[in-house]
Design a protein around this motif. Structure first.
Motif, PDB file in Angstrom:
ATOM      1  N   LYS A 106      55.810  65.768  73.109  1.00 57.98           N
ATOM      2  CA  LYS A 106      57.168  66.275  73.265  1.00 57.98           C
ATOM      3  C   LYS A 106      57.147  67.614  74.033  1.00 57.98           C
ATOM      4  O   LYS A 106      57.954  67.849  74.916  1.00 57.98           O
ATOM      5  CB  LYS A 106      57.798  66.476  71.880  1.00 57.98           C
ATOM      6  N   ASN A 107      56.206  68.454  73.667  1.00 62.20           N
ATOM      7  CA  ASN A 107      56.120  69.749  74.336  1.00 62.20           C
ATOM      8  C   ASN A 107      55.043  69.801  75.413  1.00 62.20           C
ATOM      9  O   ASN A 107      54.918  70.780  76.124  1.00 62.20           O
ATOM     10  CB  ASN A 107      55.859  70.858  73.306  1.00 62.20           C
ATOM     11  N   HIS A 108      54.215  68.752  75.456  1.00 67.24           N
ATOM     12  CA  HIS A 108      53.156  68.716  76.477  1.00 67.24           C
ATOM     13  C   HIS A 108      53.365  67.438  77.277  1.00 67.24           C
ATOM     14  O   HIS A 108      52.639  66.473  77.081  1.00 67.24           O
ATOM     15  CB  HIS A 108      51.764  68.704  75.839  1.00 67.24           C
ATOM     16  N   SER A 109      54.341  67.455  78.171  1.00 66.62           N
ATOM     17  CA  SER A 109      54.661  66.206  78.847  1.00 66.62           C
ATOM     18  C   SER A 109      53.469  65.753  79.677  1.00 66.62           C
ATOM     19  O   SER A 109      52.754  66.557  80.274  1.00 66.62           O
ATOM     20  CB  SER A 109      55.883  66.393  79.746  1.00 66.62           C
ATOM     21  N   VAL A 110      53.273  64.447  79.673  1.00 66.15           N
ATOM     22  CA  VAL A 110      52.142  63.877  80.408  1.00 66.15           C
ATOM     23  C   VAL A 110      52.234  64.225  81.889  1.00 66.15           C
ATOM     24  O   VAL A 110      51.231  64.506  82.536  1.00 66.15           O
ATOM     25  CB  VAL A 110      52.116  62.345  80.190  1.00 66.15           C
ATOM     26  N   GLU A 111      53.459  64.256  82.405  1.00 59.04           N
ATOM     27  CA  GLU A 111      53.625  64.528  83.842  1.00 59.04           C
ATOM     28  C   GLU A 111      53.136  65.937  84.200  1.00 59.04           C
ATOM     29  O   GLU A 111      52.687  66.179  85.305  1.00 59.04           O
ATOM     30  CB  GLU A 111      55.096  64.411  84.264  1.00 59.04           C
ATOM     31  N   ARG A 112      53.269  66.852  83.254  1.00 52.39           N
ATOM     32  CA  ARG A 112      52.922  68.224  83.582  1.00 52.39           C
ATOM     33  C   ARG A 112      51.481  68.562  83.186  1.00 52.39           C
ATOM     34  O   ARG A 112      50.790  69.292  83.892  1.00 52.39           O
ATOM     35  CB  ARG A 112      53.878  69.173  82.870  1.00 52.39           C
ATOM     36  N   PHE A 113      51.048  68.009  82.045  1.00 51.16           N
ATOM     37  CA  PHE A 113      49.737  68.409  81.526  1.00 51.16           C
ATOM     38  C   PHE A 113      48.639  67.368  81.752  1.00 51.16           C
ATOM     39  O   PHE A 113      47.474  67.710  81.772  1.00 51.16           O
ATOM     40  CB  PHE A 113      49.843  68.709  80.029  1.00 51.16           C
ATOM     41  N   GLY A 114      49.052  66.106  81.904  1.00 53.60           N
ATOM     42  CA  GLY A 114      48.040  65.076  82.061  1.00 53.60           C
ATOM     43  C   GLY A 114      47.262  64.888  80.772  1.00 53.60           C
ATOM     44  O   GLY A 114      47.751  65.196  79.681  1.00 53.60           O
ATOM     45  N   CYS A 115      46.040  64.418  80.896  1.00 54.87           N
ATOM     46  CA  CYS A 115      45.251  64.069  79.710  1.00 54.87           C
ATOM     47  C   CYS A 115      44.006  64.939  79.575  1.00 54.87           C
ATOM     48  O   CYS A 115      43.666  65.418  78.500  1.00 54.87           O
ATOM     49  CB  CYS A 115      44.826  62.611  79.798  1.00 54.87           C
ATOM     50  N   ILE A 266      42.743  77.452  82.576  1.00 52.04           N
ATOM     51  CA  ILE A 266      44.123  76.996  82.482  1.00 52.04           C
ATOM     52  C   ILE A 266      45.038  78.128  82.937  1.00 52.04           C
ATOM     53  O   ILE A 266      44.897  79.262  82.486  1.00 52.04           O
ATOM     54  CB  ILE A 266      44.446  76.568  81.038  1.00 52.04           C
ATOM     55  N   PRO A 267      45.964  77.841  83.848  1.00 54.12           N
ATOM     56  CA  PRO A 267      46.810  78.904  84.387  1.00 54.12           C
ATOM     57  C   PRO A 267      47.607  79.606  83.295  1.00 54.12           C
ATOM     58  O   PRO A 267      48.034  78.975  82.325  1.00 54.12           O
ATOM     59  CB  PRO A 267      47.743  78.177  85.347  1.00 54.12           C
ATOM     60  N   LYS A 268      47.827  80.881  83.505  1.00 52.72           N
ATOM     61  CA  LYS A 268      48.490  81.697  82.500  1.00 52.72           C
ATOM     62  C   LYS A 268      49.849  81.147  82.098  1.00 52.72           C
ATOM     63  O   LYS A 268      50.232  81.166  80.940  1.00 52.72           O
ATOM     64  CB  LYS A 268      48.682  83.120  83.053  1.00 52.72           C
ATOM     65  N   LYS A 269      50.591  80.625  83.090  1.00 54.08           N
ATOM     66  CA  LYS A 269      51.971  80.251  82.760  1.00 54.08           C
ATOM     67  C   LYS A 269      52.021  79.023  81.863  1.00 54.08           C
ATOM     68  O   LYS A 269      53.054  78.724  81.294  1.00 54.08           O
ATOM     69  CB  LYS A 269      52.786  80.043  84.025  1.00 54.08           C
ATOM     70  N   LEU A 270      50.901  78.303  81.745  1.00 54.21           N
ATOM     71  CA  LEU A 270      50.883  77.169  80.826  1.00 54.21           C
ATOM     72  C   LEU A 270      50.415  77.583  79.443  1.00 54.21           C
ATOM     73  O   LEU A 270      50.501  76.827  78.495  1.00 54.21           O
ATOM     74  CB  LEU A 270      49.977  76.069  81.367  1.00 54.21           C
ATOM     75  N   ARG A 271      49.870  78.774  79.349  1.00 54.13           N
ATOM     76  CA  ARG A 271      49.327  79.204  78.062  1.00 54.13           C
ATOM     77  C   ARG A 271      50.399  79.855  77.209  1.00 54.13           C
ATOM     78  O   ARG A 271      51.387  80.369  77.724  1.00 54.13           O
ATOM     79  CB  ARG A 271      48.189  80.202  78.283  1.00 54.13           C
TER      80      ARG A 271
END
Lengths: 473, 518
Positions: A106-115, A266-271
């Protein structure tokens, strides 16, 4: 064959070629993921709730699927097999068709984060063996993370304060163990810690090649290496000096935490790291510091222990009889400078990285049980010492434990600067009174058999030890 | 009616109707190759075929003579060119993308894995086929009578084959590539060993200069990859194709392949030629044509050996096509089962131990372990110089086109094989068991090691043994056979030792399973 040699060569080679071109085409047209997707499509049709959904399921294209994750600079093709990862209808199906467990997506969409950002493994690969990357023959540095260690990945982007009641219990427990088992007594992390062990900075993202896998019983992964190394250090690395005592469950927790020590990628903006720390982590108190840096070797510090790997006795530093003779200055100096020739690290900020304040706190903590009454004075300076006499006594009474040259054995190393520069008064008192709960008996007592003059002679001799030639064998 | 036929529209219509015939006629200008005349014309008029004669000697068609090795080398080259162009569609020569694009070729490009395998194995197969082709040419004594220079071009082609293979090995940018690149850079730097000994490194550091030129810096990185890529797809192939053209052209000008004096046709030859050949229409058996005057070769000459020449179309063309399909089939089947290696991403922090060059250079790396300069530059340079000079040092013109130049040569080759094996294996055993000068006298100056090392001793032995053979048999050809046999032998044995028997720190192990952990 006899008549037309070249025609036959041509004919047979042609046959072989046609056969193998067909074989290759067949192989390329029926990859592993296609079978999975076809099965997934069937499941979709079967599970469809109404005719409309069924109709759409029938129209599903079977094709290679990939996620290009721009922010993470990677390509994941995992969903070619794990097609139903976001489909709620697939909640009860078996892997690889199953929907992702929990509501993590829900908060880690596959499109954005992948696997692979959480699960690792080789995102580009499209067959199970190489995608999961298990086994050295796949030559992939980062094999898929086993589910038992998966909380490792949560800690890459989230604070432990956040994780502790949001499904990150294991990594939180691991972090706590990491602090309480004294890991940093030997392992440096972010510039602070001992030097006996390997630095743990970025250990979670180091390639498999850094870890000798020969004696690993389980899967050949870094996580498994760390777990087995925690359980039986000397089976995994034969000359390891690691002192560790963990239950299998604790080893799991610890491994989960240690694997999260990764070089930043992992880029800062994803953390979502705010720097918030657990309440018990903030406490920079003597006890916490003692556990973090000292406990792995010294334990409770009440009793001295002979360590097989160290090949020496670890002194009982909170033992009252030791504290009675050792003053604050001596202990502080011990912590700051370490003991050369032993495993004791120099903890001053220029070496292992503790601040003066922290050392002071540790010193306060270890000396809190110092007995009130002071030992009677020995009056070393009053004696006229005979070094040769002392040498004789040393050879017959001391050398069996402390070594012929004072290099230590069952007893402590007497050659190192801290002992050599110690107040002779203190040495004399120690010999006279012995150390309770250790093998050091009281030589000045009735059964000890040394008179005060003899003790003074031995002290004098001990203080010459560092000038004697001694080669480590 | 008639008027319509002659009108513009009428002619246009008939042009359309006759399109197929007129196109074919313009394409095959001499019509279908059904008569000897048209068969000859096909060979002479076709751009691709005209480098070959209209007639071919039966000896050339015997598979037992050429073993098809030159052709196989050419075909392997063509296979690698075609598969290479296809791979270039995906490959990106940057250290960020190279590894990933190779992975993509393996995983998602249709038949990509097979293409990559065929490219790899085709290229490495070329090394084997080119060496064997060289051996065939040598042992059939085919480097004489005007072919001396072509032999040198052949040696150059061999070097280019090695170079193209090596540069290709570095492109995937995995651990194998990276550490091979490091080793090669060190080999290139090895003249430094000599300048160090002479104490002139500060003035004249040719080793480091060459290394920097190759890598584009002191360490292997993105500049190095760009240079290696340039070498692999552009520079080396360009030179290779030019030399290849000259190689073929000279064979043509030398009158085709060599054949023995007093060639006699055998019954078994009928397997290799088609039956209609005997009823010659245009060229009577006792006549040849005057153009031959321009060609340097002595045969076929008027009234000599003519009956042993048959038309190239279809005999030669069929044989060549068959060999092509055979080569393609072998490469295809091998590539279907054996995957080209692709290891972890290159990591300068994790040295492979042992860091090995590709297998075809492991013989050199073994020599390199004795002395960097001698193994990397001195001995291979000497070997190549020796190879190139063979036709000039052995100028005996007898027994050309005969395997081993007869029975005596066969004996000498066998004898050299046995003697060489014993000496070389003995020498290696001493080195492995007892070490060398540095083990015995650790402080010995490096100059002694450059001058006296197992590699030099072996080369010295080869030369002395060949001189001994020349003296004994009174024949330079026999000496050449002895030398060449030993050269091949040492390539095989040293490559085997380097590949199979050397483990971490270049120490000796009977098998990989004995390697110490990690």
């Amino acid at each position: 064959m006899r008549k037309r040699f070249y025609l036959w060569v041509l004919f047979l080679s042609g046959l072989v070629l046609i056969a193998y071109i067909s074989l290759t085409t067949y192989k390329e047209k029926t990859p592993e993921w296609k079978k999975h997707q076809a099965e997934y499509k069937e499941l979709l049709i079967r599970n469809a709730k109404d005719e409309d959904i069924r109709k759409r399921a029938r129209e599903m294209d079977i094709r290679l699927q990939q996620l290009y994750l721009g922010e993470l600079n990677r390509i994941d093709r995992c969903i070619s097999c794990h097609t139903g990862v976001e489909n709620p209808l697939m909640a009860d199906e078996k892997v690889p068709f199953k929907k992702h467990s929990g509501d993590y997506l829900k908060n880690h969409s596959v499109e954005r984060f992948g696997c692979t950002v959480c699960h690792l493994g080789q995102g580009r690969a499209v067959n199970k063996k190489e995608a999961h990357g298990i086994g050295r023959e796949t030559y992939w540095d980062y094999p898929i993370t086993k589910l038992e260690f998966i909380q490792t990945s949560c800690a890459l982007c989230h604070d432990l304060t956040f994780l502790k009641d949001k499904g990150g219990e294991k990594v939180v427990a691991g972090e706590r163990l990491f602090r309480q088992k004294g890991c940093k007594g030997c392992h440096k992390l972010e510039g602070v810690g001992g030097v006996l062990g390997k630095s743990l900075d970025g250990i979670g993202s180091q390639p498999i090649a850094y870890f000798p896998m020969r004696y690993i019983k389980g899967e050949q992964t870094v996580a498994q290496w760390i777990r087995e190394h925690e359980e039986e250090p000397r089976r995994v690395v034969s000359d390891s000096q690691m002192r560790v005592d963990v239950t299998p469950e604790e080893a799991d927790f610890l491994t989960t935490y240690i694997m999260s020590l990764r070089a930043e990628e992992i880029p800062k903006k994803l953390r979502r790291l705010t720097g918030a720390r657990l309440p018990d982590e903030i406490k920079d108190e003597g006890e916490a510091l003692y556990k973090m840096y000292c406990i792995a070797c010294h334990g409770s510090g009440k009793e001295s222990v002979f360590d097989d790997a160290f090949k020496r006795t670890i002194p009982a530093i909170t033992n009252p009889s030791f504290l009675r003779v050792a003053d604050d200055k001596f202990i502080r100096e011990n912590i700051e400078e370490g003991r050369a020739g032993t495993q004791m690290t120099a903890w001053k900020s220029a070496a292992a990285g503790l601040t003066e304040k922290q050392i002071e706190k540790i010193m306060r903590y270890t000396t809190k049980d110092r007995p009130k009454e002071r030992p009677t004075q020995f009056g070393y300076s009053g004696y006229k010492v005979n070094v040769n006499k002392g040498e004789e006594i040393y050879a017959s009474r001391c050398a069996s434990c402390h070594g012929e040259y004072g290099e230590g054995g069952i007893g402590l190393n007497l050659r190192n600067p801290v002992v050599q520069n110690a107040d002779p008064e203190m040495l004399a008192k120690t010999i006279r009174d012995g150390r309770e709960s250790t093998l050091m008996v009281s030589f000045g007592s009735k059964d000890g058999g040394l008179n005060a003059q003899g003790i003074a002679d031995v002290v004098a001799y001990i203080r010459t030890l560092s000038k004697k030639e001694y080669k480590l064998h | 009616m008639n008027g319509l036929k002659n009108s513009g529209i009428g002619r246009f219509t008939s042009n359309i109707i006759g399109l197929r015939d007129s196109f074919l006629k313009s394409f095959l200008r001499e019509g279908k190759p059904t008569t000897d005349l048209s068969r000859t014309a096909v060979m002479a008029n076709n751009f691709f075929l005209h480098v070959q004669g209209a007639k071919v000697h039966i000896n050339t068609l015997r598979p037992g003579y050429t073993l098809g090795l030159g052709l196989i080398s050419l075909y392997l080259l063509l296979i690698t060119v075609v598969t290479g162009i296809l791979l270039m569609i995906y490959y990106n020569p940057s250290i960020e993308n190279a590894y990933n694009t190779v992975k993509d070729v393996n995983y998602v490009v249709f038949t990509g894995r097979l293409l990559r395998n065929m490219h790899k194995w085709g290229g490495e197969g070329m090394i084997i086929s080119v060496i064997l082709h060289m051996a065939r040419v040598f042992y059939t004594n085919s480097y004489k009578k005007g072919r001396e220079f072509n032999w040198i071009i052949g040696v150059a082609l061999l070097i280019l084959t090695f170079g193209i293979n090596l540069s290709g090995y570095m492109l995937p940018w995995d651990q194998l590539s990276y550490w091979a690149l490091v080793i090669v850079a060190n080999i290139i730097q090895s003249p430094k060993e000599v300048t160090d000994v002479l104490g002139i490194t500060k003035l004249f550091d040719i080793g480091t200069f060459s290394k920097e030129l190759f890598l584009g810096g002191l360490n292997a990185g993105k500049e190095a990859l760009t240079r290696v890529y340039l070498l692999h797809i552009m520079l080396l192939p360009l030179i290779l194709f030019i030399f290849l053209g000259v190689h073929f052209w000279r064979i043509r000008k030398d009158g085709g392949l060599t054949k023995p004096e007093g060639f006699e046709i055998k019954d078994s030859d009928t397997r290799y030629i088609s039956g209609q050949e005997r009823k010659a229409e245009v060229f009577p058996a006792n006549k040849t044509y005057g153009l031959m005057e321009l060609v340097k070769a002595k045969t076929p000459a008027v009234n000599r050996d003519i009956e042993n020449n048959v038309l190239s179309w279809p005999n030669l063309i069929l044989a060549e096509t068959a060999v092509f399909f055979f080569t393609l089939a072998v490469v295809m089947v091998y590539s279907f089962y054996i995957n080209a290696p692709l290891r972890e991403l290159a990591n300068p922090l994790i040295p492979e131990n042992p860091a090995k060059a590709p297998w075809y250079f492991l013989g050199l790396q073994e020599l390199l372990s004795y002395s960097a300069f001698m193994g990397g530059v001195g001995l291979p340079g000497l070997a190549l110089l020796g190879l190139a000079l063979i036709p000039y040092l052995d100028r005996e013109q007898q027994q050309i086109g005969v395997w081993f130049s007869g029975k005596r040569g066969k004996y000498i080759a066998l004898e050299s094989l046995v003697v060489g094996s014993v000496v070389l294996i003995g020498l290696l055993a001493i080195v492995i068991k007892y070490g060398w000068l540095r083990t015995w006298w650790p402080d010995i100056p490096q100059l002694f090691i450059i001058l006296i090392n197992p590699g030099n001793i072996w080369v010295g032995f080869m030369i002395i043994w060949s001189l001994f053979v020349i003296k004994r048999t009174d024949s330079t050809r026999m000496g050449a056979i002895a030398l060449f046999t030993m050269f091949l032998l040492s390539y095989v044995i040293l490559t085997y030792v380097g590949t199979e028997l050397r483990g971490p720190n270049w120490a000796f192990y009977w098998s990989k399973s004995q390697w110490p952990l990690h």
